[in-house]
Design an enzyme around this catalytic site. Sequence first.
Site, PDB file in Angstrom:
ATOM      1  N   THR A  13      -0.829  -1.540  34.164  1.00 45.41           N
ATOM      2  CA  THR A  13       0.245  -1.653  35.153  1.00 45.41           C
ATOM      3  C   THR A  13       0.267  -3.015  35.843  1.00 45.41           C
ATOM      4  O   THR A  13       1.335  -3.556  36.126  1.00 45.41           O
ATOM      5  CB  THR A  13       0.057  -0.554  36.223  1.00 45.41           C
ATOM      6  OG1 THR A  13       0.177   0.697  35.566  1.00 45.41           O
ATOM      7  CG2 THR A  13       1.086  -0.634  37.316  1.00 45.41           C
ATOM      8  N   SER A  57      -4.031   1.113  28.931  1.00 44.90           N
ATOM      9  CA  SER A  57      -5.454   1.351  28.698  1.00 44.90           C
ATOM     10  C   SER A  57      -5.746   2.738  28.145  1.00 44.90           C
ATOM     11  O   SER A  57      -6.873   3.039  27.777  1.00 44.90           O
ATOM     12  CB  SER A  57      -6.271   1.070  29.954  1.00 44.90           C
ATOM     13  OG  SER A  57      -6.192   2.130  30.858  1.00 44.90           O
ATOM     14  N   SER A  58      -4.727   3.590  28.031  1.00 44.76           N
ATOM     15  CA  SER A  58      -4.943   4.875  27.339  1.00 44.76           C
ATOM     16  C   SER A  58      -5.188   4.641  25.859  1.00 44.76           C
ATOM     17  O   SER A  58      -5.658   5.541  25.154  1.00 44.76           O
ATOM     18  CB  SER A  58      -3.732   5.794  27.486  1.00 44.76           C
ATOM     19  OG  SER A  58      -2.994   5.487  28.605  1.00 44.76           O
ATOM     20  N   THR A  88      -5.753   0.982  34.885  1.00 48.62           N
ATOM     21  CA  THR A  88      -6.726   1.734  35.680  1.00 48.62           C
ATOM     22  C   THR A  88      -7.247   2.984  34.965  1.00 48.62           C
ATOM     23  O   THR A  88      -8.348   3.446  35.261  1.00 48.62           O
ATOM     24  CB  THR A  88      -6.092   2.181  37.020  1.00 48.62           C
ATOM     25  OG1 THR A  88      -4.911   2.922  36.743  1.00 48.62           O
ATOM     26  CG2 THR A  88      -5.780   0.999  37.907  1.00 48.62           C
ATOM     27  N   ASP A  89      -6.434   3.515  34.027  1.00 51.25           N
ATOM     28  CA  ASP A  89      -6.777   4.833  33.476  1.00 51.25           C
ATOM     29  C   ASP A  89      -8.162   4.879  32.834  1.00 51.25           C
ATOM     30  O   ASP A  89      -8.885   5.858  32.983  1.00 51.25           O
ATOM     31  CB  ASP A  89      -5.719   5.284  32.459  1.00 51.25           C
ATOM     32  CG  ASP A  89      -4.404   5.641  33.143  1.00 51.25           C
ATOM     33  OD1 ASP A  89      -4.396   5.800  34.376  1.00 51.25           O
ATOM     34  OD2 ASP A  89      -3.381   5.773  32.444  1.00 51.25           O
ATOM     35  N   GLN A 272     -20.690  18.331  35.980  1.00 48.21           N
ATOM     36  CA  GLN A 272     -19.257  18.230  36.304  1.00 48.21           C
ATOM     37  C   GLN A 272     -19.046  17.797  37.746  1.00 48.21           C
ATOM     38  O   GLN A 272     -17.947  17.385  38.117  1.00 48.21           O
ATOM     39  CB  GLN A 272     -18.584  19.603  36.131  1.00 48.21           C
ATOM     40  CG  GLN A 272     -18.577  20.100  34.721  1.00 48.21           C
ATOM     41  CD  GLN A 272     -17.960  21.491  34.584  1.00 48.21           C
ATOM     42  OE1 GLN A 272     -17.301  21.983  35.505  1.00 48.21           O
ATOM     43  NE2 GLN A 272     -18.169  22.108  33.449  1.00 48.21           N
TER      44      GLN A 272
HETATM   45  N1  ASP Z   1      -1.462   3.727  32.151  1.00 46.97           N
HETATM   46  C1  ASP Z   1      -1.846   2.519  32.842  1.00 46.97           C
HETATM   47  C2  ASP Z   1      -3.069   1.974  32.148  1.00 46.97           C
HETATM   48  O1  ASP Z   1      -4.143   2.450  32.353  1.00 46.97           O
HETATM   49  C3  ASP Z   1      -2.097   2.817  34.263  1.00 46.97           C
HETATM   50  C4  ASP Z   1      -2.561   1.624  35.087  1.00 46.97           C
HETATM   51  O2  ASP Z   1      -2.651   0.526  34.654  1.00 46.97           O
HETATM   52  O3  ASP Z   1      -2.843   1.847  36.254  1.00 46.97           O
HETATM   53  O4  ASP Z   1      -2.950   1.063  31.385  1.00 46.97           O
END
Ligand code: ASP
Length: 336
Positions: A13, A57-58, A88-89, A272
């Site tokens: 993002t 990043s997924s 962030t993911d 967990q």
């Molecule tokens: N889906 C995005 C990623 O992880 C979310 C982000 O960047 O916060 O690439």
Amino acid sequence: MLNRVLIIYTGGTIGMVQDENGSLHPFALDRIYDAVPQLKHCCYDIDSCQLDDIIDSSNMTPDFWVSIANIVEREYDNYDGFVVLHGTDTMSYTASALSFMFKNLSKPVILTGSQLPLGMLRSDGRENIICALEIASGRIAEIAEVCIFFESHLYRGNRSTKVSAENFDAFESYNYPSLAKAGINITFKEHLLLPKPTVKLEVRKRFDNRVAVLKLFPGITQAVVESVLSTPDLQGVIIETYGSGNAPTERWFLDALEHAIARGVIVFNVTQCKAGAVKMRQYAASCDMDRLGVVGGGDITIEAAVTKMMYLLGCYPGDKEHVRQRLSQPLRGEMS
Ligand code: ASP
């Protein structure tokens, strides 16, 4: 001569800008000064580069971790520190993986990103990037580890977890305090930092991703447990257990673990719970696992557990006993 920082842009993002129709697109990194004009006034030199593929990043994989590590290794002597712009993911997975890959790291590698794109008015990215650069420049503290900077906190990367898909304050480190806090000043807790090594950096680039994560829940069926544990070629499995490392004591469950371990699968017990640690043998519900040879994960995060297992299996192929031993010991401050 001014200190030098290299920005490595991987996607996420943070690197998005809005076009005139409101849609988001990755921005060209050479326009970073348009997005963050304050950087023109900083007291260090900034260069930037990016991965061949800019990804959400997924889509992160061990191959991308190796690409990031290759850049740091190639440029190691040319810069005082590195900032990795990342979605962030899966940022905590990448930070953990890099921490294991860099043995004897003596410079800061700071990952950051944002919840809102840099190109949006209210973006949290500007603050994150400026602080990450300031820390990576090495002007205010001697950091010799892989960290995440996010919303005023510097965390040890392999202790961090993404906890919010909404708040700017998106990361936490439940089992280790944050390393620094940014307010009017950036205040470091020097005693919590990893010591700076005096020997040369070694970069280890092999991962074995033939691993699985099995999260327990009340009512989990024998079929599910057995199908995960009998995955062809499986080398290691992380069992996400309850509380201080507890799991069902039913015969079928223990038999399934015993058969997997007999086939050479390493079983790693990670709780967990977000805070606290696995303490094998504290309850009867973990004594059997201990007897079978399940390795206790202490207070490791799931992100660090997955990447550590892939890393150790990649480093020591064919030496399962060594992998088991190293799993239970801290390598880069990821466990207490
Ligand atoms: N889906 C995005 C990623 O992880 C979310 C982000 O960047 O916060 O690439």
